[in-house]
Motif scaffolding. Structure first.
Motif, mmCIF file in Angstrom:
data_model
loop_
_atom_site.group_PDB
_atom_site.id
_atom_site.type_symbol
_atom_site.label_atom_id
_atom_site.label_comp_id
_atom_site.label_asym_id
_atom_site.label_seq_id
_atom_site.Cartn_x
_atom_site.Cartn_y
_atom_site.Cartn_z
ATOM 1 N N PHE A 157 0.834 -1.199 0.000
ATOM 2 C CA PHE A 157 0.000 0.000 0.000
ATOM 3 C C PHE A 157 0.874 1.257 0.000
ATOM 4 N N PRO A 158 1.675 1.439 -1.048
ATOM 5 C CA PRO A 158 2.523 2.634 -1.098
ATOM 6 C C PRO A 158 1.677 3.898 -1.231
ATOM 7 N N ILE A 159 2.234 5.011 -0.770
ATOM 8 C CA ILE A 159 1.516 6.286 -0.866
ATOM 9 C C ILE A 159 2.168 7.139 -1.959
ATOM 10 N N ASN A 160 3.248 7.826 -1.635
ATOM 11 C CA ASN A 160 3.952 8.604 -2.660
ATOM 12 C C ASN A 160 5.411 8.196 -2.802
ATOM 13 N N MET A 175 0.742 8.308 -5.478
ATOM 14 C CA MET A 175 0.015 9.558 -5.629
ATOM 15 C C MET A 175 0.791 10.669 -4.939
ATOM 16 N N SER A 176 0.920 11.790 -5.613
ATOM 17 C CA SER A 176 1.635 12.924 -5.021
ATOM 18 C C SER A 176 0.894 13.431 -3.789
ATOM 19 N N GLY A 177 1.622 14.156 -2.931
ATOM 20 C CA GLY A 177 1.050 14.624 -1.686
ATOM 21 C C GLY A 177 -0.174 15.489 -1.855
ATOM 22 N N GLY A 179 -2.343 15.084 -4.279
ATOM 23 C CA GLY A 179 -3.378 14.301 -4.936
ATOM 24 C C GLY A 179 -3.578 14.604 -6.405
ATOM 25 N N LEU A 180 -2.706 15.409 -7.021
ATOM 26 C CA LEU A 180 -2.902 15.835 -8.405
ATOM 27 C C LEU A 180 -2.291 14.875 -9.421
ATOM 28 N N TYR A 181 -1.298 14.070 -9.009
ATOM 29 C CA TYR A 181 -0.541 13.267 -9.972
ATOM 30 C C TYR A 181 -0.386 11.833 -9.475
ATOM 31 N N SER A 182 -0.275 10.910 -10.432
ATOM 32 C CA SER A 182 -0.164 9.489 -10.098
ATOM 33 C C SER A 182 0.889 8.813 -10.973
ATOM 34 N N LEU A 183 1.478 7.750 -10.441
ATOM 35 C CA LEU A 183 2.372 6.864 -11.192
ATOM 36 C C LEU A 183 1.716 5.503 -11.265
#
Length: 503
Positions: A157-160, A175-177, A179-183
């Motif tokens: 369950f990785p976050i950023n 997800m960036s801190g 919440g705007l961007y995702s990998l």
């Protein structure tokens, strides 16, 4: 020599054993545990300013504990002790706050690790039936049973952030801190996405702005062997793998194949600007050093100049698509970043937007965008004009390519090529962030002009009065009326008198 009787020796031994037992008991009570068992319970201390440890890994490099967020909120986090950097936190965002920071909040383990508050109930749980909680020397938090079977782990369950040795699979995302961007991973690539709004089913609407396809230099992707996964390798690279231990792709870090001591540590993080960056912990300077960047050109970031901004590669920085406004941090036009794409709904009252056109612009990351071919700029604009979910269209006269944008307008690229034209819709309720400043500047300029005119009129009247006074003095010489002597000696009078004598 002092001789102790047998009785005294026995009494001394008993006292010594009791003292050691008390000392060891106190030490055990204050030391940080390396395992949590059923019945464990802990509460955050009101005196804690930032982080309070409840569990440590065997090396002491990582800790699980209460992390204070925004002074009055609480989350559970695993941190890198030397830098206090969070590597994993509870929730689906790095800034997720699990509960209010209060003396009633509890973390307990009853087979599940649970964060609980009497007012809101359980805000988070591992939903397991385990026997112990351990924190490994990789920073991986695990729930296990007595046989050592893994029931839950934070690495899933990785976050950023991804740390070295942690597998990143196709069913995960960073997800960036903010919440705007995702990998995310695809079939043979990893991609960075902008998150903008939600679909009807609740899933994120995403726009791909960076894509790295596996080069398959060391191993080939076999469609029959399952999906690929990514991992930060301790030798200094971000690799993509399938079933073979050999990577199908390698993105080298600056530290590629450099020898580190055992306390060095590598990670990659999705930053708030949308860039994926790698770091390593330098034990000599006790700092994180930048080791890798997926995007090196500022204008290739997803939105470096924010809404309705313009970024020119090799230029002097950000400007605005609307050249009547000056760029300020936060974007050029307010009110458009967080709204849906319905530009002609009933709630907007019909004609809800005005049109902004700009030449010399093109969409960023156009190689990742779909396009259609049109015969003219008017035809390209028409595809967007009557489309309620379209925010803009960009057309190239050279190729006839038309890019229709179905998402809120962010930063565009400046090209200097006047044959590339942009058509953008702007909500009528979207005020210019710095047009207010422009209006104020105009008002100030007008006021300054008016004041200048008033001063000019005043000076003209003053000069007129002075001339009239001189004429009165000349009349005094003809005996019309006597005047004070000090006026007769003035420089202005003498100059007039000399001019009269010269005539």
């Amino acid at each position: 020599m002092f001789n102790m009787s047998a009785t005294h020796q026995f009494q001394f031994t008993v006292v010594l054993v009791l003292s050691l037992e008390i000392t060891l008991t106190c030490f055990a009570a204050t030391s940080i545990p390396q395992e949590l068992h059923k019945g464990f319970s802990a509460a955050p201390q009101s005196t804690t300013t930032s982080f309070e440890t409840v569990l440590s890994d065997p090396t002491g490099n990582f800790s699980l504990g209460f992390l204070r967020h925004n002074q009055n909120q609480l989350t559970l986090a695993v941190i890198h002790v030397a830098s206090s950097e969070p590597l994993w936190v509870v929730g689906n965002k790095p800034t997720h706050s699990a509960a209010a920071w209060s003396v009633t909040t509890r973390l307990f383990f009853n087979g599940s690790l649970v964060l609980w508050d009497p007012q809101s109930g359980a805000s988070w749980s591992t939903a397991t039936n385990g026997d112990r909680v351990v924190l490994l020397n990789t920073s991986n938090l695990q729930v296990q049973n007595n046989k050592g079977t893994l029931l839950w782990e934070s690495f899933n369950f990785p976050i950023n952030t991804l740390v070295q040795g942690q597998n990143f699979t196709a069913n995960m995302s960073l997800m960036s801190g903010n919440g705007l961007y995702s990998l995310r991973l695809g079939d043979n690539y990893m991609g960075l996405y902008t998150n903008y709004g939600e679909e009807e089913g609740g899933s994120l609407r995403q726009l791909l702005y960076w894509k790295h396809t596996a080069l398959e230099a060391r191993a080939e992707i076999d469609e029959g062997k399952g999906p690929i996964y990514a991992q930060v390798n301790e030798n200094g690279y971000l690799g993509m793998y399938q079933s073979s231990p050999n990577p199908v792709d390698v993105q080298k870090f600056n530290s590629f194949q450099q020898a580190f001591n055992t306390s060095s540590f590598l990670l990659v993080r999705l930053e708030p600007d949308g860039n994926l960056k790698g770091y390593y912990w330098n034990t000599d300077t006790s700092t994180w050093l930048l080791n890798y960047q997926a995007i090196t050109d500022t204008c290739e970031l997803p939105s470096p100049c924010d809404s309705y901004g313009l970024c020119t590669p090799g230029g002097s920085g950000c400007s605005c698509l609307d050249n009547r406004t000056r760029f300020e941090p936060g974007g050029c036009l307010a009110g458009d970043a967080d709204v849906d794409g319905d530009l002609c709904g009933e709630r907007m009252g019909g004609n809800s937007y005005w049109v902004l056109r700009r030449t010399g612009v093109e969409p960023p990351h156009k190689e990742l965008l779909g396009h259609v071919t049109t015969s003219s700029l008017a035809e390209c604009e028409g595809l967007c004009q009557n489309n309620c979910s379209c925010w803009g269209a960009l057309y190239s006269n050279a190729t006839g390519f038309c890019y229709v944008l179905d998402y809120p307008i962010q930063t565009m690229l400046g090209t200097g090529d006047e044959s590339k034209v942009g058509y953008f819709k702007v909500r009528k309720d979207a005020g210019g962030r710095n047009r207010v400043g422009v209006r104020v500047g105009v008002v100030v300029a007008v006021l300054v002009g008016i004041i200048g005119i008033i001063i000019g009129i005043g000076m003209c009247r003053l000069r007129w009065k002075r001339r009239k006074g001189v004429n009165g003095i000349l009349e005094e010489e003809n005996g019309v009326s006597p005047g004070p002597y000090k006026n007769l000696g003035s420089a202005s009078f003498r100059s007039i008198e000399m001019c009269n004598n010269a005539q």
